[in-house]
Write a protein that holds these residues in place. Structure first.
Motif, PDB file in Angstrom:
ATOM      1  N   ARG A  10      -1.536  -0.103 -11.159  1.00  0.00           N
ATOM      2  CA  ARG A  10      -0.751  -0.402  -9.961  1.00  0.00           C
ATOM      3  C   ARG A  10      -1.559  -0.112  -8.696  1.00  0.00           C
ATOM      4  N   ILE A  11      -2.345   0.959  -8.717  1.00  0.00           N
ATOM      5  CA  ILE A  11      -3.175   1.299  -7.556  1.00  0.00           C
ATOM      6  C   ILE A  11      -4.240   0.229  -7.345  1.00  0.00           C
ATOM      7  N   ARG A  12      -4.869  -0.197  -8.408  1.00  0.00           N
ATOM      8  CA  ARG A  12      -5.901  -1.245  -8.280  1.00  0.00           C
ATOM      9  C   ARG A  12      -5.301  -2.546  -7.748  1.00  0.00           C
ATOM     10  N   ALA A  13      -4.138  -2.908  -8.263  1.00  0.00           N
ATOM     11  CA  ALA A  13      -3.472  -4.133  -7.798  1.00  0.00           C
ATOM     12  C   ALA A  13      -3.094  -3.997  -6.311  1.00  0.00           C
ATOM     13  N   ALA A  14      -2.621  -2.829  -5.938  1.00  0.00           N
ATOM     14  CA  ALA A  14      -2.259  -2.597  -4.536  1.00  0.00           C
ATOM     15  C   ALA A  14      -3.498  -2.676  -3.650  1.00  0.00           C
ATOM     16  N   MET A  15      -4.637  -2.152  -4.132  1.00  0.00           N
ATOM     17  CA  MET A  15      -5.889  -2.234  -3.378  1.00  0.00           C
ATOM     18  C   MET A  15      -6.242  -3.695  -3.111  1.00  0.00           C
ATOM     19  N   GLY A  28       0.297  -2.695   5.105  1.00  0.00           N
ATOM     20  CA  GLY A  28      -1.030  -3.269   4.899  1.00  0.00           C
ATOM     21  C   GLY A  28      -2.144  -2.547   5.623  1.00  0.00           C
ATOM     22  N   ALA A  29      -1.841  -1.388   6.183  1.00  0.00           N
ATOM     23  CA  ALA A  29      -2.869  -0.613   6.878  1.00  0.00           C
ATOM     24  C   ALA A  29      -3.945  -0.177   5.886  1.00  0.00           C
ATOM     25  N   LEU A  30      -5.136  -0.015   6.373  1.00  0.00           N
ATOM     26  CA  LEU A  30      -6.245   0.388   5.513  1.00  0.00           C
ATOM     27  C   LEU A  30      -6.301   1.907   5.417  1.00  0.00           C
ATOM     28  N   THR A  31      -5.206   2.475   4.924  1.00  0.00           N
ATOM     29  CA  THR A  31      -5.090   3.917   4.783  1.00  0.00           C
ATOM     30  C   THR A  31      -4.602   4.260   3.378  1.00  0.00           C
ATOM     31  N   ILE A  32      -4.817   5.515   3.008  1.00  0.00           N
ATOM     32  CA  ILE A  32      -4.352   5.984   1.700  1.00  0.00           C
ATOM     33  C   ILE A  32      -2.827   5.995   1.643  1.00  0.00           C
ATOM     34  N   THR A  47      -5.028  11.392  -3.908  1.00  0.00           N
ATOM     35  CA  THR A  47      -5.868  12.493  -3.422  1.00  0.00           C
ATOM     36  C   THR A  47      -6.166  13.518  -4.507  1.00  0.00           C
ATOM     37  N   GLN A  48      -5.308  13.626  -5.521  1.00  0.00           N
ATOM     38  CA  GLN A  48      -5.509  14.652  -6.546  1.00  0.00           C
ATOM     39  C   GLN A  48      -5.777  14.080  -7.937  1.00  0.00           C
ATOM     40  N   ARG A  49      -4.983  13.109  -8.366  1.00  0.00           N
ATOM     41  CA  ARG A  49      -5.155  12.589  -9.735  1.00  0.00           C
ATOM     42  C   ARG A  49      -6.203  11.486  -9.822  1.00  0.00           C
ATOM     43  N   HIS A  50      -6.307  10.671  -8.777  1.00  0.00           N
ATOM     44  CA  HIS A  50      -7.218   9.523  -8.821  1.00  0.00           C
ATOM     45  C   HIS A  50      -8.106   9.461  -7.580  1.00  0.00           C
ATOM     46  N   PRO A  51      -8.857  10.510  -7.291  1.00  0.00           N
ATOM     47  CA  PRO A  51      -9.710  10.471  -6.093  1.00  0.00           C
ATOM     48  C   PRO A  51     -10.792   9.397  -6.200  1.00  0.00           C
ATOM     49  N   ASP A  52     -11.146   9.027  -7.426  1.00  0.00           N
ATOM     50  CA  ASP A  52     -12.142   7.964  -7.593  1.00  0.00           C
ATOM     51  C   ASP A  52     -11.618   6.637  -7.052  1.00  0.00           C
ATOM     52  N   LEU A  53     -10.331   6.367  -7.245  1.00  0.00           N
ATOM     53  CA  LEU A  53      -9.741   5.136  -6.721  1.00  0.00           C
ATOM     54  C   LEU A  53      -9.638   5.192  -5.201  1.00  0.00           C
ATOM     55  N   LYS A  54      -9.325   6.367  -4.683  1.00  0.00           N
ATOM     56  CA  LYS A  54      -9.275   6.540  -3.223  1.00  0.00           C
ATOM     57  C   LYS A  54     -10.656   6.268  -2.633  1.00  0.00           C
TER      58      LYS A  54
END
Length: 140
Positions: A10-15, A28-32, A47-54
């Motif tokens: 879901r995070i990748r799709a949202a990215m 749609g802001a370019l923020t976490i 910020t904690q579980r998937h910092p690599d995606l962030k």
């Protein structure tokens, strides 16, 4: 609470949606914060579980030559603060000049006051009342 199995997907799709400019669940802001909202996950998931995606999200934003909204906002604030600082510096310089003039005036008046008091303390000094100027409305 354990993360959902499809959370990373879901995070990748949202990215992708945010980076393509087609957000569905956020501004749609370019923020976490916007990314988390778009993915339907709490912010700490990034910020904690998937910092690599962030980090990947920020790298993709930077690679596209785009600045994150938070950086754009901070840059605008820096410009505004620099303008305020310049204005304050100008005002401070004027106030310092004013203080110098006022100190000179106080010193001059103190000298004149001392001279007048000294003249009044001399024997045989005559005190004369100075004529007053009438005000246009008739008051003194």
């Amino acid at each position: 609470m354990s993360p959902a199995l499809d959370e990373r997907d879901r995070i990748r799709a949202a990215m992708e949606r945010i980076l393509q400019g087609t957000p569905q669940h956020s501004n749609g802001a370019l923020t976490i914060v916007a990314l988390a909202e778009e993915a339907g996950v709490p912010r700490n998931a990034l910020t904690q579980r998937h910092p690599d995606l962030k980090n990947d999200f920020y790298m993709q934003v930077k690679a596209r030559g785009q600045l994150p909204d938070s950086e754009i906002r901070l840059r605008k604030q820096v410009v505004k603060l620099k303008e305020l600082r310049a204005k304050d510096a100008t005002e401070l310089a004027q106030l310092r000049t004013d203080v110098e003039y006022l100190v000179r005036a106080v010193n001059q008046l103190s000298v004149e006051n001392r001279q007048l008091r000294g003249a009044l303390s001399q024997p045989g000094t005559t005190v004369r009342a100075l004529p007053t100027q009438a005000q246009p409305n008739g008051s003194l």
